[in-house]
Design a protein around this motif. Structure first.
Motif, mmCIF file in Angstrom:
data_model
loop_
_atom_site.group_PDB
_atom_site.id
_atom_site.type_symbol
_atom_site.label_atom_id
_atom_site.label_comp_id
_atom_site.label_asym_id
_atom_site.label_seq_id
_atom_site.Cartn_x
_atom_site.Cartn_y
_atom_site.Cartn_z
ATOM 1 N N THR A 45 0.806 -1.207 0.000
ATOM 2 C CA THR A 45 0.000 0.000 0.000
ATOM 3 C C THR A 45 0.844 1.264 0.000
ATOM 4 O OG1 THR A 45 -1.680 -1.215 1.216
ATOM 5 C CG2 THR A 45 -1.893 1.158 1.214
ATOM 6 N N GLU A 46 1.830 1.346 0.865
ATOM 7 C CA GLU A 46 2.543 2.611 1.035
ATOM 8 C C GLU A 46 3.989 2.537 0.550
ATOM 9 O OE1 GLU A 46 1.946 4.144 4.953
ATOM 10 O OE2 GLU A 46 -0.144 4.559 4.515
ATOM 11 N N HIS A 47 4.249 1.604 -0.350
ATOM 12 C CA HIS A 47 5.614 1.417 -0.829
ATOM 13 C C HIS A 47 5.714 1.667 -2.328
ATOM 14 C CE1 HIS A 47 7.042 -1.462 2.610
ATOM 15 N NE2 HIS A 47 6.839 -0.228 3.011
ATOM 16 N N VAL A 48 6.943 1.948 -2.750
ATOM 17 C CA VAL A 48 7.267 1.899 -4.174
ATOM 18 C C VAL A 48 7.922 0.543 -4.416
ATOM 19 C CG1 VAL A 48 8.601 2.907 -6.061
ATOM 20 C CG2 VAL A 48 7.640 4.398 -4.274
ATOM 21 N N ILE A 175 1.498 12.152 -15.155
ATOM 22 C CA ILE A 175 1.323 11.679 -13.775
ATOM 23 C C ILE A 175 0.145 12.407 -13.128
ATOM 24 C CG2 ILE A 175 2.398 11.610 -11.479
ATOM 25 C CD1 ILE A 175 5.117 11.162 -12.988
ATOM 26 N N ALA A 176 0.045 13.724 -13.359
ATOM 27 C CA ALA A 176 -1.101 14.495 -12.838
ATOM 28 C C ALA A 176 -2.413 13.955 -13.404
ATOM 29 C CB ALA A 176 -0.937 15.978 -13.191
ATOM 30 N N ARG A 177 -2.406 13.593 -14.686
ATOM 31 C CA ARG A 177 -3.604 13.040 -15.331
ATOM 32 C C ARG A 177 -4.009 11.725 -14.670
ATOM 33 N NH1 ARG A 177 -2.614 12.009 -21.497
ATOM 34 N NH2 ARG A 177 -1.787 10.050 -20.760
ATOM 35 N N ALA A 178 -3.011 10.897 -14.347
ATOM 36 C CA ALA A 178 -3.306 9.622 -13.665
ATOM 37 C C ALA A 178 -3.866 9.865 -12.264
ATOM 38 C CB ALA A 178 -2.035 8.765 -13.593
ATOM 39 N N ILE A 179 -3.292 10.847 -11.563
ATOM 40 C CA ILE A 179 -3.721 11.164 -10.189
ATOM 41 C C ILE A 179 -5.151 11.717 -10.156
ATOM 42 C CG2 ILE A 179 -3.351 12.824 -8.305
ATOM 43 C CD1 ILE A 179 -0.344 12.671 -8.943
ATOM 44 N N GLU A 184 -5.747 4.245 -6.778
ATOM 45 C CA GLU A 184 -5.178 3.638 -5.571
ATOM 46 C C GLU A 184 -3.762 3.138 -5.845
ATOM 47 O OE1 GLU A 184 -8.238 0.758 -4.318
ATOM 48 O OE2 GLU A 184 -9.562 2.065 -5.460
ATOM 49 N N VAL A 185 -3.520 2.801 -7.108
ATOM 50 C CA VAL A 185 -2.216 2.279 -7.528
ATOM 51 C C VAL A 185 -1.780 3.064 -8.767
ATOM 52 C CG1 VAL A 185 -0.931 0.220 -8.266
ATOM 53 C CG2 VAL A 185 -2.935 -0.038 -6.763
ATOM 54 N N ILE A 186 -0.477 3.385 -8.857
ATOM 55 C CA ILE A 186 0.051 4.005 -10.080
ATOM 56 C C ILE A 186 1.174 3.116 -10.612
ATOM 57 C CG2 ILE A 186 1.127 6.031 -11.116
ATOM 58 C CD1 ILE A 186 -0.077 7.732 -8.898
ATOM 59 N N LEU A 187 1.009 2.671 -11.852
ATOM 60 C CA LEU A 187 2.023 1.866 -12.526
ATOM 61 C C LEU A 187 2.840 2.800 -13.410
ATOM 62 C CD1 LEU A 187 -0.314 -1.044 -13.746
ATOM 63 C CD2 LEU A 187 0.862 -0.841 -11.529
ATOM 64 N N ASP A 208 8.760 9.989 -4.727
ATOM 65 C CA ASP A 208 8.958 9.963 -3.281
ATOM 66 C C ASP A 208 7.834 10.713 -2.560
ATOM 67 O OD1 ASP A 208 10.881 8.742 -1.574
ATOM 68 O OD2 ASP A 208 11.389 10.753 -0.854
ATOM 69 N N ASP A 209 7.412 11.844 -3.130
ATOM 70 C CA ASP A 209 6.314 12.625 -2.544
ATOM 71 C C ASP A 209 4.985 11.863 -2.592
ATOM 72 O OD1 ASP A 209 8.001 14.710 -2.034
ATOM 73 O OD2 ASP A 209 7.365 15.928 -3.746
ATOM 74 N N LEU A 210 4.778 11.101 -3.671
ATOM 75 C CA LEU A 210 3.495 10.413 -3.863
ATOM 76 C C LEU A 210 3.400 9.129 -3.040
ATOM 77 C CD1 LEU A 210 3.083 10.789 -7.744
ATOM 78 C CD2 LEU A 210 2.014 12.180 -5.951
ATOM 79 N N ARG A 211 4.553 8.616 -2.635
ATOM 80 C CA ARG A 211 4.551 7.374 -1.861
ATOM 81 C C ARG A 211 3.777 7.581 -0.562
ATOM 82 N NH1 ARG A 211 8.196 5.447 2.061
ATOM 83 N NH2 ARG A 211 9.713 7.084 1.612
ATOM 84 N N GLY A 212 2.963 6.636 -0.225
ATOM 85 C CA GLY A 212 2.124 6.772 0.967
ATOM 86 C C GLY A 212 0.704 7.149 0.601
ATOM 87 N N ARG A 213 0.561 7.953 -0.480
ATOM 88 C CA ARG A 213 -0.795 8.241 -0.973
ATOM 89 C C ARG A 213 -1.270 7.137 -1.900
ATOM 90 N NH1 ARG A 213 0.471 14.044 -1.964
ATOM 91 N NH2 ARG A 213 -0.577 15.197 -0.325
ATOM 92 N N TYR A 214 -0.322 6.562 -2.627
ATOM 93 C CA TYR A 214 -0.647 5.549 -3.633
ATOM 94 C C TYR A 214 0.351 4.401 -3.508
ATOM 95 C CZ TYR A 214 -2.381 9.963 -5.525
ATOM 96 O OH TYR A 214 -2.977 11.192 -5.654
ATOM 97 N N ALA A 215 -0.105 3.210 -3.856
ATOM 98 C CA ALA A 215 0.853 2.122 -4.070
ATOM 99 C C ALA A 215 1.457 2.372 -5.450
ATOM 100 C CB ALA A 215 0.135 0.782 -4.043
ATOM 101 N N ILE A 216 2.776 2.368 -5.561
ATOM 102 C CA ILE A 216 3.443 2.685 -6.825
ATOM 103 C C ILE A 216 4.304 1.504 -7.258
ATOM 104 C CG2 ILE A 216 5.114 4.223 -7.957
ATOM 105 C CD1 ILE A 216 4.170 6.447 -6.039
ATOM 106 N N VAL A 217 4.191 1.163 -8.533
ATOM 107 C CA VAL A 217 5.074 0.140 -9.111
ATOM 108 C C VAL A 217 5.803 0.782 -10.278
ATOM 109 C CG1 VAL A 217 5.251 -2.184 -10.068
ATOM 110 C CG2 VAL A 217 3.337 -1.623 -8.548
ATOM 111 N N ILE A 218 7.122 0.667 -10.287
ATOM 112 C CA ILE A 218 7.910 1.285 -11.347
ATOM 113 C C ILE A 218 8.789 0.228 -12.021
ATOM 114 C CG2 ILE A 218 9.613 2.054 -9.609
ATOM 115 C CD1 ILE A 218 10.311 4.392 -11.486
#
Length: 268
Positions: A45-48, A175-179, A184-187, A208-218
């Motif tokens: 949830t709160e990780h990249v 990224i703003a468009r996705a947000i 809940e998740v950003i790929l 780094d700023d978005l981490r915690g708001r979204y689960a991020i996979v890069i």
């Protein structure tokens, strides 16, 4: 802890509430060719989470399976289960449009719509019915651009075309468009590969700023980037998940020789 051969590094001690997406024994085929072989991985949830590995090893194919982007390829077939909050995303009743709003995607090459900066952001919330009127839409546009670190650069030219921005700005616009649709998740599929070092640093700061708001996979080709931005790393090789764990462990104390060889530059 026992390690399932198909699930190198899954941590069974983790609280289920910390896991946003759970993939188990996922295989992906293009026609008869198997591109991904029984991969199991958790997205927290709160990780990249970073996917690393040589070109053509299946990282982007697996990433696209997390929001059913592979559905657009007629020959693609997915086996195994991928769950979002415990719900199978490949179940027949799953609304794919809704799924892709919840699990947003940012591509390798910035791809703003050929519309104004404002319309790039407003488009998604409008079609998903997230705003009652112009005032609410304006607020979503501003909030999304602020979160993407772009507001101060574009606030006076929201009617300009999104394609007129620099490459790094275009990627932050995407990224703003996705947000904007409140995912809940950003790929992110190699979001910096087309960018110069300064724009790359801004995107990494943003992640780094978005981490915690979204689960991020890069997905990234840059091991240095994975080490900088992620908390968990999955190493793919030839369609297999070789190793998955805390980023610090993967880079300083890998369990697998193939991981060690890749990280020290012996191949890849």
């Amino acid at each position: 802890m026992e390690h399932n051969a198909n699930a190198p590094g899954l941590d069974e001690s983790v609280e289920p509430s910390d896991i946003k997406m759970r993939a188990r024994d996922v295989s992906i085929y293009y026609g008869a060719k198997k591109a991904i072989d029984e991969v199991s991985v958790d997205v927290f949830t709160e990780h990249v989470t970073a996917f690393i590995g040589p070109s053509g090893c299946g990282k982007s194919t697996f990433l696209r399976a997390l929001n059913r982007m592979n559905d657009t390829i007629p020959s693609a077939r997915v086996e195994g289960t991928i769950e979002l909050d415990g719900e199978d995303i490949y179940a027949s009743g799953m609304d794919v449009v809704q799924l892709r709003a919840r699990v947003g995607m940012v591509f390798q090459k910035p791809n703003p719509f050929p519309k104004s900066i404002y319309e790039n952001i407003a488009y998604g919330p409008r079609i998903h019915g997230l705003a009652e009127g112009k005032g609410e839409l304006d607020a979503i546009v501003e909030k999304s651009l602020r979160r993407a670190g772009l507001w101060d650069e574009v606030k006076d030219r929201l009617t300009d075309s999104g394609t007129a921005l620099s490459g790094g700005q275009q990627q932050r616009l995407c990224i703003a468009r996705a947000i904007a649709v409140d995912p809940e998740v950003i790929l992110m599929d190699e979001p910096c590969s087309a960018l110069d070092p300064i724009a790359t640093a801004k995107i990494e700061e943003l992640i780094d700023d978005l981490r915690g708001r979204y689960a991020i996979v890069i997905v990234t080709h840059s091991m240095q980037q994975a080490a900088r931005v992620s908390q968990r790393t999955a190493f793919f090789h030839l369609g297999h998940l070789v190793e998955y764990g805390h980023t610090s462990d993967i880079f300083t104390n890998p369990r697998e020789q193939r991981t060690q060889d890749y990280i020290t530059g012996r191949y890849g």
